[in-house]
Design a protein around this motif. Structure first.
Motif, PDB file in Angstrom:
ATOM      1  N   PHE A  16      33.783  44.586  35.852  1.00 44.28           N
ATOM      2  CA  PHE A  16      33.842  44.755  37.306  1.00 44.28           C
ATOM      3  C   PHE A  16      35.121  45.482  37.725  1.00 44.28           C
ATOM      4  O   PHE A  16      35.101  46.297  38.636  1.00 44.28           O
ATOM      5  CB  PHE A  16      33.779  43.408  38.025  1.00 44.28           C
ATOM      6  N   LEU A  17      36.226  45.177  37.058  1.00 43.27           N
ATOM      7  CA  LEU A  17      37.517  45.727  37.460  1.00 43.27           C
ATOM      8  C   LEU A  17      37.839  47.084  36.844  1.00 43.27           C
ATOM      9  O   LEU A  17      38.622  47.846  37.407  1.00 43.27           O
ATOM     10  CB  LEU A  17      38.622  44.730  37.135  1.00 43.27           C
ATOM     11  N   TYR A  76      31.998  36.950  30.504  1.00 41.61           N
ATOM     12  CA  TYR A  76      32.137  36.735  31.941  1.00 41.61           C
ATOM     13  C   TYR A  76      32.094  38.039  32.729  1.00 41.61           C
ATOM     14  O   TYR A  76      31.806  38.055  33.911  1.00 41.61           O
ATOM     15  CB  TYR A  76      33.449  36.004  32.263  1.00 41.61           C
ATOM     16  N   CYS A 126      35.684  36.532  23.457  1.00 44.56           N
ATOM     17  CA  CYS A 126      34.992  36.980  24.670  1.00 44.56           C
ATOM     18  C   CYS A 126      33.719  36.160  24.885  1.00 44.56           C
ATOM     19  O   CYS A 126      32.924  35.974  23.976  1.00 44.56           O
ATOM     20  CB  CYS A 126      34.633  38.467  24.537  1.00 44.56           C
ATOM     21  N   GLN A 148      34.334  40.057  33.907  1.00 48.18           N
ATOM     22  CA  GLN A 148      35.345  40.385  34.906  1.00 48.18           C
ATOM     23  C   GLN A 148      35.967  41.749  34.616  1.00 48.18           C
ATOM     24  O   GLN A 148      36.245  42.516  35.530  1.00 48.18           O
ATOM     25  CB  GLN A 148      36.428  39.303  34.952  1.00 48.18           C
ATOM     26  N   CYS A 149      36.162  42.041  33.342  1.00 46.64           N
ATOM     27  CA  CYS A 149      36.735  43.329  32.951  1.00 46.64           C
ATOM     28  C   CYS A 149      35.831  44.485  33.367  1.00 46.64           C
ATOM     29  O   CYS A 149      36.308  45.514  33.843  1.00 46.64           O
ATOM     30  CB  CYS A 149      37.009  43.364  31.447  1.00 46.64           C
ATOM     31  N   GLN A 164      43.936  49.707  36.249  1.00 44.39           N
ATOM     32  CA  GLN A 164      42.646  49.014  36.176  1.00 44.39           C
ATOM     33  C   GLN A 164      42.567  48.137  34.932  1.00 44.39           C
ATOM     34  O   GLN A 164      42.078  47.013  34.990  1.00 44.39           O
ATOM     35  CB  GLN A 164      41.502  50.021  36.126  1.00 44.39           C
ATOM     36  N   ALA A 217      42.503  39.347  34.462  1.00 46.45           N
ATOM     37  CA  ALA A 217      41.392  38.596  35.043  1.00 46.45           C
ATOM     38  C   ALA A 217      40.505  37.921  34.007  1.00 46.45           C
ATOM     39  O   ALA A 217      39.679  37.079  34.365  1.00 46.45           O
ATOM     40  CB  ALA A 217      40.539  39.528  35.910  1.00 46.45           C
ATOM     41  N   CYS A 218      40.660  38.244  32.747  1.00 45.39           N
ATOM     42  CA  CYS A 218      39.809  37.664  31.707  1.00 45.39           C
ATOM     43  C   CYS A 218      40.048  36.155  31.622  1.00 45.39           C
ATOM     44  O   CYS A 218      41.164  35.725  31.316  1.00 45.39           O
ATOM     45  CB  CYS A 218      40.092  38.310  30.351  1.00 45.39           C
ATOM     46  N   PRO A 219      39.023  35.348  31.877  1.00 42.32           N
ATOM     47  CA  PRO A 219      39.195  33.893  31.884  1.00 42.32           C
ATOM     48  C   PRO A 219      39.607  33.310  30.527  1.00 42.32           C
ATOM     49  O   PRO A 219      40.215  32.246  30.487  1.00 42.32           O
ATOM     50  CB  PRO A 219      37.822  33.353  32.287  1.00 42.32           C
ATOM     51  N   ARG A 222      44.705  44.986  35.218  1.00 39.43           N
ATOM     52  CA  ARG A 222      44.058  44.021  36.111  1.00 39.43           C
ATOM     53  C   ARG A 222      42.890  43.337  35.400  1.00 39.43           C
ATOM     54  O   ARG A 222      42.694  42.124  35.535  1.00 39.43           O
ATOM     55  CB  ARG A 222      43.568  44.699  37.383  1.00 39.43           C
ATOM     56  N   ALA A 223      42.126  44.112  34.667  1.00 37.66           N
ATOM     57  CA  ALA A 223      40.988  43.554  33.932  1.00 37.66           C
ATOM     58  C   ALA A 223      41.457  42.559  32.874  1.00 37.66           C
ATOM     59  O   ALA A 223      40.872  41.486  32.720  1.00 37.66           O
ATOM     60  CB  ALA A 223      40.185  44.679  33.283  1.00 37.66           C
TER      61      ALA A 223
END
Length: 69
Positions: free
Chosen positions: A18-19, A13, A10, A15-16, A45, A52-54, A48-49
């Motif tokens: 936020f989602l 970022y 990790c 993103q998790c 959710q 979205a994790c880069p 999606r998270a």
């Protein structure tokens, strides 16, 4: 459902967070805290998270929804 986050991978970022803010929370700029066993009602959710994790640091195990868009 069970969530595992590779905290060594990790990079913060967020993103998790936020989602799926009920499951993932950033403390400071780099410290991630998360609920490893959220209820099934949060599975969409969480999926999606994870997607979205880069750096793909989130693994989701167990029964989850199969149709996430």
């Amino acid at each position: 459902m069970r969530i595992v986050v590779d905290l060594n991978r990790c990079e913060g970022y967020a993103q998790c967070a936020f989602l799926a803010p009920d499951v993932f929370v950033m403390h400071g700029q780099e410290a991630l805290m998360y609920d490893p066993g959220p209820g099934e009602e949060r599975s969409e959710q969480v999926l999606r998270a994870a997607a979205a994790c880069p750096v793909q640091a989130i693994t989701v195990e167990g029964e989850v929804l199969s149709d996430v868009r």
